[in-house]
Design a protein around this motif. Structure first.
Motif, PDB file in Angstrom:
ATOM      1  N   CYS A  50      -1.078 -10.127   0.389  1.00  0.00           N
ATOM      2  CA  CYS A  50      -0.369  -8.974   0.945  1.00  0.00           C
ATOM      3  C   CYS A  50      -1.272  -7.760   0.772  1.00  0.00           C
ATOM      4  O   CYS A  50      -1.505  -7.308  -0.344  1.00  0.00           O
ATOM      5  N   THR A  51      -1.804  -7.256   1.863  1.00  0.00           N
ATOM      6  CA  THR A  51      -2.727  -6.115   1.817  1.00  0.00           C
ATOM      7  C   THR A  51      -2.047  -4.843   2.308  1.00  0.00           C
ATOM      8  O   THR A  51      -0.951  -4.877   2.875  1.00  0.00           O
ATOM      9  N   ASP A  52      -2.720  -3.724   2.107  1.00  0.00           N
ATOM     10  CA  ASP A  52      -2.193  -2.448   2.601  1.00  0.00           C
ATOM     11  C   ASP A  52      -2.041  -2.481   4.119  1.00  0.00           C
ATOM     12  O   ASP A  52      -1.087  -1.927   4.674  1.00  0.00           O
ATOM     13  N   GLU A  53      -2.986  -3.138   4.796  1.00  0.00           N
ATOM     14  CA  GLU A  53      -2.930  -3.222   6.259  1.00  0.00           C
ATOM     15  C   GLU A  53      -1.713  -4.022   6.713  1.00  0.00           C
ATOM     16  O   GLU A  53      -1.060  -3.673   7.701  1.00  0.00           O
ATOM     17  N   VAL A  54      -1.395  -5.086   5.989  1.00  0.00           N
ATOM     18  CA  VAL A  54      -0.225  -5.907   6.330  1.00  0.00           C
ATOM     19  C   VAL A  54       1.054  -5.099   6.141  1.00  0.00           C
ATOM     20  O   VAL A  54       1.956  -5.128   6.982  1.00  0.00           O
ATOM     21  N   ARG A  55       1.138  -4.375   5.042  1.00  0.00           N
ATOM     22  CA  ARG A  55       2.337  -3.567   4.793  1.00  0.00           C
ATOM     23  C   ARG A  55       2.494  -2.460   5.821  1.00  0.00           C
ATOM     24  O   ARG A  55       3.608  -2.098   6.186  1.00  0.00           O
ATOM     25  N   ALA A  56       1.375  -1.926   6.308  1.00  0.00           N
ATOM     26  CA  ALA A  56       1.431  -0.820   7.264  1.00  0.00           C
ATOM     27  C   ALA A  56       1.676  -1.299   8.686  1.00  0.00           C
ATOM     28  O   ALA A  56       2.358  -0.627   9.461  1.00  0.00           O
ATOM     29  N   ARG A  57       1.137  -2.496   9.041  1.00  0.00           N
ATOM     30  CA  ARG A  57       1.261  -2.982  10.423  1.00  0.00           C
ATOM     31  C   ARG A  57       1.580  -4.471  10.436  1.00  0.00           C
ATOM     32  O   ARG A  57       0.761  -5.297  10.874  1.00  0.00           O
ATOM     33  N   PRO A  58       2.764  -4.860   9.968  1.00  0.00           N
ATOM     34  CA  PRO A  58       3.098  -6.284   9.904  1.00  0.00           C
ATOM     35  C   PRO A  58       3.196  -6.976  11.255  1.00  0.00           C
ATOM     36  O   PRO A  58       3.081  -8.199  11.343  1.00  0.00           O
ATOM     37  N   GLY A  59       3.402  -6.211  12.307  1.00  0.00           N
ATOM     38  CA  GLY A  59       3.537  -6.811  13.629  1.00  0.00           C
ATOM     39  C   GLY A  59       2.215  -7.185  14.260  1.00  0.00           C
ATOM     40  O   GLY A  59       2.158  -8.050  15.135  1.00  0.00           O
ATOM     41  N   SER A  60       1.146  -6.546  13.826  1.00  0.00           N
ATOM     42  CA  SER A  60      -0.159  -6.791  14.443  1.00  0.00           C
ATOM     43  C   SER A  60      -1.210  -7.285  13.462  1.00  0.00           C
ATOM     44  O   SER A  60      -2.282  -7.711  13.874  1.00  0.00           O
ATOM     45  N   THR A  61      -0.916  -7.232  12.163  1.00  0.00           N
ATOM     46  CA  THR A  61      -1.862  -7.675  11.145  1.00  0.00           C
ATOM     47  C   THR A  61      -1.233  -8.780  10.306  1.00  0.00           C
ATOM     48  O   THR A  61      -0.306  -8.520   9.537  1.00  0.00           O
ATOM     49  N   GLU A  62      -1.713 -10.009  10.460  1.00  0.00           N
ATOM     50  CA  GLU A  62      -1.160 -11.116   9.687  1.00  0.00           C
ATOM     51  C   GLU A  62      -1.800 -11.157   8.295  1.00  0.00           C
ATOM     52  O   GLU A  62      -2.967 -10.760   8.138  1.00  0.00           O
ATOM     53  N   PRO A  63      -1.069 -11.634   7.301  1.00  0.00           N
ATOM     54  CA  PRO A  63      -1.635 -11.718   5.956  1.00  0.00           C
ATOM     55  C   PRO A  63      -2.890 -12.585   5.945  1.00  0.00           C
ATOM     56  O   PRO A  63      -2.885 -13.695   6.483  1.00  0.00           O
ATOM     57  N   PRO A  64      -3.986 -12.118   5.344  1.00  0.00           N
ATOM     58  CA  PRO A  64      -5.182 -12.949   5.238  1.00  0.00           C
ATOM     59  C   PRO A  64      -4.874 -14.211   4.435  1.00  0.00           C
ATOM     60  O   PRO A  64      -4.086 -14.175   3.489  1.00  0.00           O
ATOM     61  N   SER A  65      -5.480 -15.319   4.811  1.00  0.00           N
ATOM     62  CA  SER A  65      -5.215 -16.568   4.100  1.00  0.00           C
ATOM     63  C   SER A  65      -6.473 -17.420   4.033  1.00  0.00           C
ATOM     64  O   SER A  65      -7.405 -17.246   4.829  1.00  0.00           O
ATOM     65  N   LYS A  66      -6.466 -18.346   3.105  1.00  0.00           N
ATOM     66  CA  LYS A  66      -7.567 -19.303   2.977  1.00  0.00           C
ATOM     67  C   LYS A  66      -7.005 -20.629   2.485  1.00  0.00           C
ATOM     68  O   LYS A  66      -5.919 -20.678   1.870  1.00  0.00           O
ATOM     69  N   ASP A  67      -7.729 -21.690   2.717  1.00  0.00           N
ATOM     70  CA  ASP A  67      -7.333 -23.024   2.288  1.00  0.00           C
ATOM     71  C   ASP A  67      -7.211 -23.049   0.772  1.00  0.00           C
ATOM     72  O   ASP A  67      -8.128 -22.633   0.055  1.00  0.00           O
ATOM     73  N   ALA A  68      -6.065 -23.535   0.269  1.00  0.00           N
ATOM     74  CA  ALA A  68      -5.835 -23.554  -1.172  1.00  0.00           C
ATOM     75  C   ALA A  68      -6.153 -24.911  -1.791  1.00  0.00           C
ATOM     76  O   ALA A  68      -5.944 -25.102  -2.992  1.00  0.00           O
ATOM     77  N   ALA A  69      -6.642 -25.851  -1.013  1.00  0.00           N
ATOM     78  CA  ALA A  69      -6.954 -27.170  -1.537  1.00  0.00           C
ATOM     79  C   ALA A  69      -8.036 -27.067  -2.609  1.00  0.00           C
ATOM     80  O   ALA A  69      -9.014 -26.339  -2.469  1.00  0.00           O
ATOM     81  N   GLY A  70      -7.832 -27.810  -3.685  1.00  0.00           N
ATOM     82  CA  GLY A  70      -8.816 -27.848  -4.761  1.00  0.00           C
ATOM     83  C   GLY A  70      -8.697 -26.733  -5.768  1.00  0.00           C
ATOM     84  O   GLY A  70      -9.509 -26.673  -6.701  1.00  0.00           O
ATOM     85  N   GLU A  71      -7.741 -25.859  -5.613  1.00  0.00           N
ATOM     86  CA  GLU A  71      -7.597 -24.768  -6.607  1.00  0.00           C
ATOM     87  C   GLU A  71      -7.004 -25.303  -7.906  1.00  0.00           C
ATOM     88  O   GLU A  71      -6.234 -26.238  -7.902  1.00  0.00           O
TER      89      GLU A  71
ATOM     90  N   GLU B 227       1.846 -15.759  -9.020  1.00  0.00           N
ATOM     91  CA  GLU B 227       1.081 -15.657 -10.261  1.00  0.00           C
ATOM     92  C   GLU B 227       0.765 -14.219 -10.649  1.00  0.00           C
ATOM     93  O   GLU B 227       0.113 -13.979 -11.648  1.00  0.00           O
ATOM     94  N   GLY B 228       1.203 -13.265  -9.833  1.00  0.00           N
ATOM     95  CA  GLY B 228       0.998 -11.870 -10.179  1.00  0.00           C
ATOM     96  C   GLY B 228      -0.359 -11.320  -9.820  1.00  0.00           C
ATOM     97  O   GLY B 228      -0.754 -10.258 -10.303  1.00  0.00           O
ATOM     98  N   ASP B 229      -1.109 -12.007  -8.942  1.00  0.00           N
ATOM     99  CA  ASP B 229      -2.435 -11.520  -8.547  1.00  0.00           C
ATOM    100  C   ASP B 229      -2.442 -10.960  -7.128  1.00  0.00           C
ATOM    101  O   ASP B 229      -3.496 -10.780  -6.524  1.00  0.00           O
ATOM    102  N   GLY B 230      -1.240 -10.705  -6.573  1.00  0.00           N
ATOM    103  CA  GLY B 230      -1.164 -10.158  -5.223  1.00  0.00           C
ATOM    104  C   GLY B 230      -1.288 -11.186  -4.128  1.00  0.00           C
ATOM    105  O   GLY B 230      -1.480 -10.836  -2.970  1.00  0.00           O
ATOM    106  N   SER B 231      -1.179 -12.466  -4.482  1.00  0.00           N
ATOM    107  CA  SER B 231      -1.254 -13.528  -3.476  1.00  0.00           C
ATOM    108  C   SER B 231      -0.207 -14.585  -3.769  1.00  0.00           C
ATOM    109  O   SER B 231       0.388 -14.613  -4.847  1.00  0.00           O
ATOM    110  N   VAL B 232       0.006 -15.486  -2.801  1.00  0.00           N
ATOM    111  CA  VAL B 232       0.965 -16.569  -2.974  1.00  0.00           C
ATOM    112  C   VAL B 232       0.493 -17.771  -2.166  1.00  0.00           C
ATOM    113  O   VAL B 232      -0.065 -17.612  -1.072  1.00  0.00           O
ATOM    114  N   VAL B 233       0.691 -18.972  -2.710  1.00  0.00           N
ATOM    115  CA  VAL B 233       0.289 -20.204  -2.024  1.00  0.00           C
ATOM    116  C   VAL B 233       1.504 -20.770  -1.305  1.00  0.00           C
ATOM    117  O   VAL B 233       2.515 -21.093  -1.939  1.00  0.00           O
TER     118      VAL B 233
END
Length: 204
Positions: A183-204, A163-169
């Motif tokens: 996709c955060t700056d930390e994820v791009r810099a350290r993909p091996g040790s920093t997993e993309p932050p996520s949250k439950d998308a139910a009800g969106e 949707e162009g807001d820097g996230s994907v479901v």
């Protein structure tokens, strides 16, 4: 006189030491040697490609590959049939991006140190009850390596597949509900040790 006599043995000891070192296979040197690791030659950069030529082959896109310990963007193209509906077009773009992520790196990319951890993933649309922008992968996001998940999330979130807001479901083939990944700056810099932050998308 005593001092001069004492200096003679010291002078004779220098060539004797050199002989002993040579006999042990050690090369005598007066220059300090740096035994640290050799500097990396990975450049993580490619020559600019002809965008007009790319556009002639399909829709210009960017995918995230691995280089060193971080994610870097590479220009690619995907083919999308004219006249495709928006929902269908989004799935086609997403599949094209996955195919590009899984494709073998070119000779120039290999030389620059690029690689990928994504292997043969397919994608489909939302199920009943999923948010409209859900992408269901053939491999559950939790089953991907941290590198592959970071590549997929960052590539999707920066494309027409999201949707162009820097996230994907994303969801998987199982009954588990989809989650919204960022996709955060930390994820791009350290993909091996920093997993993309996520949250439950139910009800969106």
């Amino acid at each position: 006189m005593t001092a001069r006599r004492a200096a003679v043995p010291r002078l004779l000891a220098v060539p004797a030491l050199a002989v002993l070192l040579a006999g042990c296979g050690i090369r005598a040197t007066e220059v300090p040697t740096n035994f640290g690791p050799a500097p990396s030659r990975v450049q993580c950069s490619l020559a600019e490609q002809d965008v007009s030529t790319q556009a002639a082959r399909g829709l210009p896109v960017q995918v995230f590959l691995l280089c060193g310990s971080s994610l870097v963007t590479v220009d690619r193209t995907v083919r999308v049939p004219d006249g495709a509906a928006d929902s269908e077009r989004r799935i086609l773009v997403a599949q094209g991006l996955l195919d590009q992520l899984a494709a073998p790196t070119s000779a120039a990319e290999k030389e620059a140190g690029y690689s990928t951890d994504v292997r043969g993933i397919t994608v489909g649309g939302p199920r009943p009850g999923d948010p409209d922008d859900t992408l269901r992968l053939s491999t559950a996001p939790a089953g991907l390596t941290s590198y592959a998940l970071a590549q997929v999330v960052c590539t999707f979130s920066d494309s027409a597949a999201a949707e162009g807001d820097g996230s994907v479901v994303l969801g998987g083939p199982g009954p588990e509900g989809p989650r919204r990944y960022e996709c955060t700056d930390e994820v791009r810099a350290r993909p091996g040790s920093t997993e993309p932050p996520s949250k439950d998308a139910a009800g969106e």
